[in-house]
Motif scaffolding. Structure first.
Motif, PDB file in Angstrom:
ATOM      1  N   ALA A  23       0.937  -1.305   0.292  1.00 34.67           N
ATOM      2  CA  ALA A  23      -0.141   0.148   0.000  1.00 34.67           C
ATOM      3  C   ALA A  23       0.612   1.118   0.435  1.00 34.67           C
ATOM      4  CB  ALA A  23      -0.918  -0.419   1.552  1.00 34.67           C
ATOM      5  N   LEU A  24       1.855   1.223   1.142  1.00 35.81           N
ATOM      6  CA  LEU A  24       2.537   2.730   1.026  1.00 35.81           C
ATOM      7  C   LEU A  24       3.608   2.897   0.272  1.00 35.81           C
ATOM      8  CD1 LEU A  24       4.280   2.446   4.539  1.00 35.81           C
ATOM      9  CD2 LEU A  24       2.320   4.087   3.675  1.00 35.81           C
ATOM     10  N   SER A  25       3.854   1.335  -1.264  1.00 34.11           N
ATOM     11  CA  SER A  25       5.451   1.602  -2.209  1.00 34.11           C
ATOM     12  C   SER A  25       3.986   1.974  -2.837  1.00 34.11           C
ATOM     13  CB  SER A  25       5.588   0.486  -2.527  1.00 34.11           C
ATOM     14  OG  SER A  25       4.659  -0.007  -3.106  1.00 34.11           O
ATOM     15  N   ASN A  26       3.545   1.922  -3.415  1.00 33.00           N
ATOM     16  CA  ASN A  26       1.856   2.763  -4.540  1.00 33.00           C
ATOM     17  C   ASN A  26       1.606   3.345  -4.239  1.00 33.00           C
ATOM     18  OD1 ASN A  26       1.171   0.039  -5.779  1.00 33.00           O
ATOM     19  ND2 ASN A  26      -0.754  -0.605  -4.608  1.00 33.00           N
ATOM     20  N   ALA A  27       1.768   4.271  -3.000  1.00 36.43           N
ATOM     21  CA  ALA A  27       1.201   5.128  -2.667  1.00 36.43           C
ATOM     22  C   ALA A  27       2.282   6.203  -3.324  1.00 36.43           C
ATOM     23  CB  ALA A  27       0.997   5.652  -0.944  1.00 36.43           C
ATOM     24  N   ALA A  28       3.744   5.483  -2.547  1.00 33.45           N
ATOM     25  CA  ALA A  28       4.732   6.852  -2.725  1.00 33.45           C
ATOM     26  C   ALA A  28       5.228   6.972  -4.205  1.00 33.45           C
ATOM     27  CB  ALA A  28       6.602   5.700  -2.202  1.00 33.45           C
ATOM     28  N   PHE A  29       5.008   5.266  -5.603  1.00 30.44           N
ATOM     29  CA  PHE A  29       5.137   5.830  -6.329  1.00 30.44           C
ATOM     30  C   PHE A  29       3.918   6.055  -7.346  1.00 30.44           C
ATOM     31  CE2 PHE A  29       4.725   3.675 -11.217  1.00 30.44           C
ATOM     32  CZ  PHE A  29       6.307   4.102 -11.212  1.00 30.44           C
ATOM     33  N   ALA A  30       2.827   6.122  -6.770  1.00 27.40           N
ATOM     34  CA  ALA A  30       1.361   7.124  -6.943  1.00 27.40           C
ATOM     35  C   ALA A  30       1.828   8.727  -7.127  1.00 27.40           C
ATOM     36  CB  ALA A  30       0.149   6.960  -6.830  1.00 27.40           C
ATOM     37  N   THR A  31       2.557   9.072  -5.921  1.00 25.72           N
ATOM     38  CA  THR A  31       3.244  10.466  -5.450  1.00 25.72           C
ATOM     39  C   THR A  31       3.824  10.792  -6.697  1.00 25.72           C
ATOM     40  OG1 THR A  31       2.159   9.576  -3.134  1.00 25.72           O
ATOM     41  CG2 THR A  31       3.587  11.819  -3.421  1.00 25.72           C
ATOM     42  N   VAL A  32       4.727  10.379  -6.326  1.00 20.03           N
ATOM     43  CA  VAL A  32       6.104  10.382  -7.414  1.00 20.03           C
ATOM     44  C   VAL A  32       5.839  10.949  -8.383  1.00 20.03           C
ATOM     45  CG1 VAL A  32       8.518   9.511  -8.775  1.00 20.03           C
ATOM     46  CG2 VAL A  32       8.224   9.573  -6.213  1.00 20.03           C
ATOM     47  N   ALA A  81      -4.849   9.941  -5.569  1.00 14.95           N
ATOM     48  CA  ALA A  81      -6.315   9.584  -5.202  1.00 14.95           C
ATOM     49  C   ALA A  81      -6.437   8.263  -6.379  1.00 14.95           C
ATOM     50  CB  ALA A  81      -7.960  10.075  -4.353  1.00 14.95           C
ATOM     51  N   VAL A  82      -6.912   8.497  -7.862  1.00 16.47           N
ATOM     52  CA  VAL A  82      -7.656   7.364  -8.361  1.00 16.47           C
ATOM     53  C   VAL A  82      -6.297   6.396  -8.711  1.00 16.47           C
ATOM     54  CG1 VAL A  82      -8.363   7.233 -10.771  1.00 16.47           C
ATOM     55  CG2 VAL A  82      -8.857   9.048  -9.130  1.00 16.47           C
ATOM     56  N   SER A  83      -4.994   7.092  -9.146  1.00 15.06           N
ATOM     57  CA  SER A  83      -4.399   5.966  -9.351  1.00 15.06           C
ATOM     58  C   SER A  83      -3.768   5.210  -8.474  1.00 15.06           C
ATOM     59  CB  SER A  83      -2.767   6.907  -9.741  1.00 15.06           C
ATOM     60  OG  SER A  83      -2.679   7.664  -8.804  1.00 15.06           O
ATOM     61  N   TRP A  84      -3.445   5.534  -7.032  1.00 14.19           N
ATOM     62  CA  TRP A  84      -3.516   4.725  -6.310  1.00 14.19           C
ATOM     63  C   TRP A  84      -4.288   3.971  -5.375  1.00 14.19           C
ATOM     64  CZ3 TRP A  84      -5.378   4.132  -0.909  1.00 14.19           C
ATOM     65  CH2 TRP A  84      -4.896   2.847  -0.147  1.00 14.19           C
ATOM     66  N   GLY A  85      -5.881   4.521  -6.121  1.00 19.12           N
ATOM     67  CA  GLY A  85      -7.144   2.985  -6.014  1.00 19.12           C
ATOM     68  C   GLY A  85      -6.415   1.925  -7.484  1.00 19.12           C
TER      69      GLY A  85
END
Lengths: 563, 232
Positions: B98-107, B139-143
């Motif tokens: 979850a965190l790695s998806n969030a980090a990559f989505a943030t980048v 949000a959409v990309s993380w979801g």
């Protein structure tokens, strides 16, 4: 009055209590008198403004605005003139720089284009920090809007035909020398100036030059009475010399019964004769005319041919057709700005993947991108819109006037900056909500707030003395033009036109091959944008029209001498 | 701490490897092109900025989802199935992903945000607007990333997984637009001047989707471990 019979009590008669009362009242009175005198000692800042010709306004064209401002403290800032546009949805703000010392006063005489009779023109002195020092409003009344204005300098106003040739109302505006404009552009709303008394000492240089420039570029002046002999402007405006003899006459159609001065036409003057009397003399001054009347203006009835001779037809001016301006997407600066961020971001991510400190670099790149993108956007927006300008520049004697129409369509919503040459008058119309026109020393900057797709139309006039003026001289059925290269010049004269051809002399061109004038010739069409009555101008004298050679689009018009 | 080790490993693989750099370069090139597309003049009611915003949404969603679902395989990256045999607990793996998806989505979102900021500034829009658009992207990309991770542990067949993932995303992004004009739909919520409530609803829905799918991943992991240890 004897000393004892006076009402002022002597010192011996005063009681001590009364003396104390008087001792208190006297300083109080002094303080009060100072308080009362305070406003007189330090005049508060004020602005006074007068619009139009003695209050008469011609809507849709330049009108003179005279503003007098006085300040009670040093002010460095702007004189701001807010001009409401039609329907009140738009606003044009003119700004002229102000630098006044404490107690300083200044007068501005500027041309303004008035189109809305329902909202006031607001004038204010604003300091550099935005604080308003003083302000005033002028509300042009709907009933003060007229179709034609005859200006009059004198004591007893004349009675010109009450209707303009276009059908609207014509009025006589009584003027003083002090309110005459300082730009030829402001005379656009004046059809004729009748001068009976002229005290040139009350005119400044700018006013003198403006009046001359106006006449040279088509203005008309009637002189009557005894203008000051030897005064330069009066001499220049005179078409005839008075001999000093006066005859009593009656039964003339152009002049009512009364004294008639004897006139001698000056060189170039053409007499207007009725029943062997010279009732008037007219002479050309550039593209304009000056008239000398043998009678006082009040003696010339409304139906007199003298009025119809002097008054120009009231026709409205139309500019060039609106070009099909399409905004272009300025890909260059956008590509560089966005590309620089993309590359730096990629590098910073590569570094961040290897060392945690690299994330700091990524943050720095992100911060730079955040700060830099609005700057890139501003640059892109400014480059996306350029004015599509058409010029008509007219040279007559040594007076130069240039007229320009610029069009620009905004690709995005926002504020756009347009830089114009040092114009004396600027008008904005079309699609915008606010336009701020700043008259600087060397240029004019227009900042317009436009919506996406809105088309802005700017019109401006430049005035000044010309440097080397080409010569246009009629000679034995031909016209000789002396000036720098003109490969596509055309001469219009009468109802004929002829191309300019190189002669054997250096910098000399000749028009020989005459043919019937084409009324739709682009040069003649462009001349009509500036002079609706261009046909009458080219009827009298040759006019050379040639494409502008300095990269600008448009025409250079050189007025020739009368044959 | 083990969750953070998963995040570090994933980011190193997604950003530090040659393939990771190539993917980022391609992603930023697409973002750059969309930025240029967005500079087009406004004509009628169609704003190129709208097209560019939706394009950025699609690009960010594609890269994040493809990375999360293993559609783009980065050398050295451990997928969830690879971590099943690790000593990490199921919760740590789910949190880590979850965190790695969030980090990559943030980048990826941060790479696209300056373009949104540029397009807003070009039209004298407020900078907060670009921030709200970026929040929708994130949000959409993380979801969708969470959805892709869940599919990775649920559907065994790679072909079926790909069909389900991309079919679902395309159907949602494109098909929903055809079905009706829902303001909370990502393609509408990412538009300039979309209502705030619609953006909030959209972002909250996709955060919910991410939480739900990663919770499902956590639930699925013990069963997978049983299959791995107790399988034939």
């Amino acid at each position: 009055m004897s000393p004892t019979s006076g009402t002022v009590p002597t010192a011996a008669a005063r009681s001590p209590a009364r003396t104390v009362r008087c001792g208190l009242v006297a300083p109080l009175a002094v303080i009060l008198s100072f308080l009362q005198a305070w406003p007189a000692a330090g005049e508060p800042s004020s602005v006074r403004a007068a619009l139009g010709w003695d209050g008469w306004v011609r809507f849709g064209t330049w009108n003179p605005l005279t503003v007098e401002a006085g300040v009670d403290r040093p002010v460095r800032g702007w004189l701001v003139v807010d001009i409401p546009q039609e329907f009140g949805a738009q606003r044009v703000r003119l700004r002229y720089s102000v630098d006044l010392p404490e107690g300083g006063r200044a007068i501005w005489r500027v041309p303004v284009l008035v189109v809305d009779a329902r909202r006031p023109v607001r004038v204010a002195v604003v300091a550099e920090d935005g604080a308003e020092v003083a302000s005033a409003e002028v509300l042009p009344q709907a009933e003060s809007a007229v179709a034609s204005v005859v200006g009059y300098l004198g004591q007893n106003p004349p009675s010109p035909p009450p209707e303009a040739s276009s059908g609207g109302r014509r009025v006589v505006a009584r003027l003083r020398e002090e309110v005459l404009p300082e730009t030829a552009a402001a005379y656009a709303s004046l059809d004729l100036l009748v001068v009976e008394d002229l005290d040139e000492r009350r005119l400044n240089d700018a006013q003198r030059h403006a009046l001359q420039a106006w006449v040279l570029h088509g203005g008309r002046v009637v002189t009557s009475g005894w203008l000051a002999a030897g005064a330069p402007l009066s001499g220049w405006l005179s078409a005839a010399q008075h001999t000093g003899r006066v005859v009593e006459l009656s039964g003339l159609g152009s002049v009512a019964a009364g004294p008639l001065r004897e006139l001698h036409p000056l060189p170039g003057g053409r007499p207007v004769v009725e029943r062997s009397y010279v009732v008037a003399v007219w002479a050309a001054r550039g593209l304009g005319r000056v008239y000398a009347w043998a009678a006082d203006p009040q003696q010339v009835p409304a139906g007199s041919p003298l009025w119809y001779l002097a008054l120009p037809p009231t026709t409205s001016r139309e500019g060039p057709p609106e070009p099909d301006v399409r905004p272009r997407a300025p890909v260059g600066p956008a590509a560089v700005g966005l590309g620089a961020f993309a590359v730096l971001w990629l590098v910073s991510l590569a570094v961040a993947a290897r060392t945690p400190w690299g994330w700091l670099l990524a943050l720095v790149v992100l911060a730079a991108g955040t700060v830099g993108m609005p700057t890139v956007a501003r640059e892109v927006r400014e480059r996306s819109t350029t004015l599509d300008v058409t010029w008509v520049e007219v040279l007559v004697d040594r007076a130069r006037r240039a007229y320009a129409w610029g069009y620009a369509q905004a690709p995005y919503r926002g504020v756009y900056t347009y830089t114009l040459p040092r114009a004396v008058a600027v008008a904005a119309s079309g699609g915008f909500s606010e336009a701020e026109v700043s008259f600087l020393d060397d240029r004019v900057v227009v900042r317009a707030r436009q919506g996406a797709g809105e088309r802005l139309r700017l019109y401006w006039e430049v005035e000044g003395a010309a440097g080397a003026v080409p010569a246009v001289q009629p000679r034995e059925g031909s016209v000789v033009f002396r000036g720098p290269g003109t490969s596509h010049g055309v001469v219009f004269w009468g109802r004929r036109q002829a191309p300019l051809e190189k002669s054997q002399e250096p910098d000399e061109w000749v028009a020989l091959r005459w043919e019937r004038a084409d009324p739709q010739h682009p040069a003649l069409v462009s001349l009509r944008w500036v002079y609706p009555a261009a046909a009458t101008i080219v009827e009298d004298r040759p006019v050379v029209v040639l494409p502008l050679a300095d990269g600008r689009r448009g025409w250079l018009v050189v007025g020739g001498q009368l044959p | 701490m083990n969750s953070l080790a998963i995040v570090r490993g994933d980011l190193r693989a997604r950003l530090g490897t040659r393939k990771g750099m190539a993917v980022q370069a391609a992603f930023l090139a697409a973002v750059w092109l969309l930025g240029l597309l967005g500079t087009g003049p406004e004509r009628g009611g169609d704003s190129p900025m709208w097209v560019a915003s939706v394009g950025l949404l699609v690009v960010v969603v594609y890269v994040v989802t493809a990375a999360a679902g293993g559609e783009i395989a980065f050398p050295g990256e451990k997928a969830v199935l690879d971590l099943v045999a690790s000593p990490f607990s199921a919760a740590e793996i789910a949190w880590g992903k979850a965190l790695s998806n969030a980090a990559f989505a943030t980048v990826c979102t941060l790479g696209a945000w300056p373009v949104l900021l540029f397009l807003q500034a070009l039209r004298t829009g407020p900078w907060q607007e670009s921030l709200a658009q970026a929040a929708v992207l994130l949000a959409v990309s993380w979801g969708f990333g969470g959805f892709a991770t869940w599919l990775g542990v649920t559907v065994e067949s790679e072909v079926s997984r790909s069909v389900l993932l991309w079919g679902g995303i395309v159907a949602f992004l494109a098909g929903a637009g055809l079905a009706g004009s829902w303001p909370w739909h990502p393609a509408n919520a990412v538009r300039p001047l979309a209502p705030g409530w619609a953006r909030m609803t959209c972002a909250a829905s996709f955060v919910g989707l991410g939480v739900l799918t990663l919770w499902a991943v956590g639930r699925r992991l013990p069963r997978l471990r049983e299959e791995v240890h107790g399988g034939p």
